[in-house]
Design a protein around this motif. Structure first.
Motif, PDB file in Angstrom:
ATOM      1  N   MET A 416     -41.384-158.801  44.896  1.00  0.00           N
ATOM      2  CA  MET A 416     -40.886-158.658  43.281  1.00  0.00           C
ATOM      3  C   MET A 416     -41.671-159.377  42.477  1.00  0.00           C
ATOM      4  O   MET A 416     -41.614-160.733  42.736  1.00  0.00           O
ATOM      5  N   ILE A 417     -42.263-158.925  41.654  1.00  0.00           N
ATOM      6  CA  ILE A 417     -43.240-159.541  40.511  1.00  0.00           C
ATOM      7  C   ILE A 417     -42.640-159.566  39.055  1.00  0.00           C
ATOM      8  O   ILE A 417     -42.108-158.577  38.727  1.00  0.00           O
ATOM      9  N   GLY A 418     -42.826-160.727  38.574  1.00  0.00           N
ATOM     10  CA  GLY A 418     -42.443-160.616  37.103  1.00  0.00           C
ATOM     11  C   GLY A 418     -43.694-160.918  36.151  1.00  0.00           C
ATOM     12  O   GLY A 418     -44.796-161.796  36.668  1.00  0.00           O
ATOM     13  N   ILE A 419     -43.980-160.649  34.980  1.00  0.00           N
ATOM     14  CA  ILE A 419     -44.964-160.666  33.959  1.00  0.00           C
ATOM     15  C   ILE A 419     -44.578-162.271  33.243  1.00  0.00           C
ATOM     16  O   ILE A 419     -43.656-162.101  32.619  1.00  0.00           O
ATOM     17  N   ASP A 420     -45.363-163.069  33.359  1.00  0.00           N
ATOM     18  CA  ASP A 420     -44.940-164.427  32.745  1.00  0.00           C
ATOM     19  C   ASP A 420     -44.858-164.322  31.056  1.00  0.00           C
ATOM     20  O   ASP A 420     -45.616-163.565  30.383  1.00  0.00           O
ATOM     21  N   GLY A 421     -43.959-164.955  30.688  1.00  0.00           N
ATOM     22  CA  GLY A 421     -43.763-164.849  29.261  1.00  0.00           C
ATOM     23  C   GLY A 421     -43.067-164.004  28.624  1.00  0.00           C
ATOM     24  O   GLY A 421     -42.532-163.767  27.380  1.00  0.00           O
ATOM     25  N   SER A 422     -42.683-162.770  29.336  1.00  0.00           N
ATOM     26  CA  SER A 422     -41.776-161.500  29.001  1.00  0.00           C
ATOM     27  C   SER A 422     -40.772-161.220  29.953  1.00  0.00           C
ATOM     28  O   SER A 422     -40.552-159.955  29.869  1.00  0.00           O
ATOM     29  N   GLU A 423     -40.214-161.699  30.691  1.00  0.00           N
ATOM     30  CA  GLU A 423     -39.394-161.708  31.584  1.00  0.00           C
ATOM     31  C   GLU A 423     -37.866-161.757  31.091  1.00  0.00           C
ATOM     32  O   GLU A 423     -37.567-162.573  30.366  1.00  0.00           O
ATOM     33  N   ALA A 424     -36.924-160.978  31.434  1.00  0.00           N
ATOM     34  CA  ALA A 424     -35.665-160.882  31.186  1.00  0.00           C
ATOM     35  C   ALA A 424     -34.936-162.012  31.899  1.00  0.00           C
ATOM     36  O   ALA A 424     -35.418-162.215  33.048  1.00  0.00           O
ATOM     37  N   ALA A 425     -34.094-162.574  31.406  1.00  0.00           N
ATOM     38  CA  ALA A 425     -33.186-163.801  32.050  1.00  0.00           C
ATOM     39  C   ALA A 425     -32.560-163.227  33.284  1.00  0.00           C
ATOM     40  O   ALA A 425     -32.704-164.325  34.279  1.00  0.00           O
TER      41      ALA A 425
END
Length: 628
Positions: A416-425
């Motif tokens: 599971m990967i998230g984009i730094d600076g624009s992730e939902a809480a």
């Protein structure tokens, strides 16, 4: 094959054989030379416009291209097979997807009627969707004219292993001879002549009739997989007449000798070519199958969906809770976004349970073996860990490769990967990639290959430097050796044309161009649109297709945007620049068509057009900086 060639005489109107009794026979004018076989000539009556379904093989196609007066069959072979003693068993077996047996039951008419009704209903649905979603109409667009007028080159069919004939295209190339309908003829019957391939563009071929030499005045484009394209010799075995085009009929006195000389040593299509085309267009997924697919409103989870229709291997999936069947999602059957029922639970992926407590009547789970298999990985040793940094294609903005973080390690190699600076809480915009996915890259990939890396939103220390960012965030980079470094011999080159899915609006297949190649990564540009709508796609993506795929499968092709649209989007982009929303809050991602109408305010990251584009298919230098 040339036996019986002479000038047309009275006996050319002899009756047809019993297995083709539906064909009408009309006399031919004696003023034209004709190559005839067994003295038989068959008419091809004009049918009403629309679609038809072959009663033998079940293939759906344009009615006018179907065989026989009643348009009941797609080819002469299907007509003859239908007339055999085992016709009913064969039909039943074909519709059921299994070989016929002696105990096969007699086919009733209801399944065929239902199939035609379902197809008509689907066509109406497509038209309604086109109106409500403002899809660009395809009227007036011709791949042949588009390629000829601009001297474009199309990607060969062999680049698309998932497409029909992608693995069995063989030696089809310029110079191959085929038998095709002769349109330069005033005869009342459908006659044929031999033509050679002058140019190939995907499935489409530019043909020139034999005898025209360097004269291109009657050259024409056609889909080489079409029902009217046959190998040399087909007319002889099928009892069809070969008639030279009217423009050149007086050029030679002995057409038989001319053909023998021209065809000696020439290549033609394999005798089973049409059978291979038909077999390659059989798809294992069926309507009413249940699958797990990504939730388009919350990328971090999957939902149950039901296959509503299958076109060319592309599935229209309707989420199970959608009562009016309007909540749908399009993807290819080999897409990494769909899985068998139970997949989410088996790897620990988030899953939205359906309010429907039991399966609806007629719905059944798709067998696990139908889904694309991922490469097995060994996670026992050094492996990805939560918090590791990497670079990844943003699924919400496919034109950007972004700074990203591994947020969770799942089973069987999934991350599971998230984009730094624009992730939902709440992590609702995390997305799942497999460790072998070609959409994730090690730290430094973009810099090495001269691609603009999108830094975290709000990060002020520009230009972005990975060394500084890792130190500031107290993070480590994912080891390079864990990433997929395989680069297949894909065959793509910059400038090649193709048909590509707009993954921001995946029901649309558009005219597109390969503009950059970084090893196995392709930059896809949608013709007529600004570069900001480009998308990074893997060379083996099932969302890329050869020129002519839409025509072959009956899918609607979106042509390049007209000049008025280009002018409006150009002026809009100067005033407003597109960017991803500040934070993904679980709402549906704005489609590409909506984005093309409403460009959000924000910061634009331009794409560097460097000189390091790699068209090499080798993998040895995958992470080594290339010199311009």
């Amino acid at each position: 094959m040339f036996d019986g060639y002479d000038s047309c005489s009275e006996d050319t109107s002899s009756s047809s054989s019993s297995d083709e009794s539906e064909e009408e026979v009309a006399p031919l004018p004696s003023s034209l030379p004709i190559i005839k076989n067994n003295g038989q000539v068959y008419t091809y009556p004009d049918g009403k416009s629309g679609m038809a379904t072959c009663e033998m093989c079940g293939m759906v196609g344009v009615r006018d291209a179907f065989y026989s007066k009643t348009k009941r069959f797609c080819s002469v072979s299907c007509s003859r097979s239908y007339s055999s003693n085992s016709k009913k068993a064969s039909i039943l077996a074909r519709l059921q997807g299994k070989p016929p047996t002696k105990k096969a039951k007699v086919l009733q008419k209801q399944p065929l009627v239902a199939k035609l009704a379902a197809y008509a209903q689907y066509q109406a649905t497509l038209q309604n969707q086109a109106k409500t979603k403002a899809a660009v109409p395809v009227e007036g667009f011709s791949w042949g004219n588009y390629i000829n007028s601009n001297s474009f080159t199309a990607a060969p069919v062999t680049c698309f292993k998932h497409a029909p004939m992608g693995t069995c295209w063989g030696d089809i190339a310029e110079g191959v001879r085929v038998e095709v309908p002769n349109t330069d003829c005033s005869l009342p019957t459908k006659v044929f002549w031999i033509a050679g391939i002058v140019k190939l563009a995907g499935y489409n071929a530019l043909l020139r009739y034999e005898g025209f030499e360097n004269d291109s005045s009657l050259d024409f484009w056609c889909n080489i997989c079409g029902s009217d394209i046959h190998p040399v010799g087909w007319c002889a075995t099928s009892g069809k007449p070969l008639v030279p085009p009217r423009t050149i009929q007086h050029k030679y006195t002995n057409w038989k000798a001319f053909l023998v000389k021209r065809l000696t040593g020439a290549k033609t299509l394999p005798p089973d070519f049409s059978q291979k085309v038909s077999e390659s267009m059989q798809y294992p997924f069926k309507t009413s199958m249940r699958v797990e697919v990504v939730d388009k409103t919350h990328l971090c989870r999957t939902r149950v969906a039901v296959v509503e229709s299958v076109i060319g291997g592309r599935l229209r999936l309707v989420y199970e809770e959608s009562e009016d069947k309007s909540d749908d999602f399009w993807c290819h059957m080999y897409s990494p976004l769909i899985h068998h029922i139970g997949w989410s639970r088996s790897i620990g992926h988030r899953f939205k349970r359906s309010d429907i407590t039991k399966k609806q009547d007629g719905h059944f789970d798709a067998p696990p073996h139908l889904f694309m298999k991922v490469k097995e990985v060994d996670a026992a040793g050094e492996w990805f860990k939560e918090g590791m940094k990497l670079e990844a294609i943003d699924p919400l903005n496919l034109s950007a490769i972004c700074v990203a973080t591994i947020r969770k390690v799942l089973a069987d190699g999934y991350l599971m990967i998230g984009i730094d600076g624009s992730e939902a809480a709440d992590g609702s915009d995390w997305f799942c990639y497999h460790a072998t996915s070609p959409s994730i890259f090690p730290v430094g990939f973009c810099e090495i290959n001269m691609i603009e890396l999108t830094p975290p939103r709000g990060y002020a220390k520009l230009p972005f430097k990975w060394f500084d960012y890792l130190r500031e965030t107290d993070s480590i980079a994912a080891p390079v050796k864990l990433f997929n470094k395989e680069v297949p011999n894909h065959g793509f080159h910059v400038g090649m044309k193709l048909e590509a899915v707009d993954l921001m609006e995946p029901r649309l297949v558009c005219v597109a161009t390969v503009t950059r190649i970084i090893h196995r990564l392709l930059r896809i540009h949608f013709d007529g649109w600004e570069d900001e709508y480009d998308q990074w796609v893997d060379c083996e993506s099932p969302d890329l297709y050869p020129v002519g795929w839409c025509q072959l499968t009956g899918y609607q092709l979106q042509p390049p945007a007209p000049q008025s649209s280009r002018d409006s989007q150009s002026s809009s982009s100067k005033q407003k620049k597109k960017a991803k929303s500040q934070q993904y809050k679980g709402h549906k991602k704005m489609t590409s068509l909506q984005l093309k109408e409403e460009l959000l305010d924000g910061e634009e990251y331009s794409f560097l057009q460097g000189t390091s584009d790699q068209e090499s298919n080798g993998s040895a230098s995958y992470y080594i900086k290339q010199e311009p």
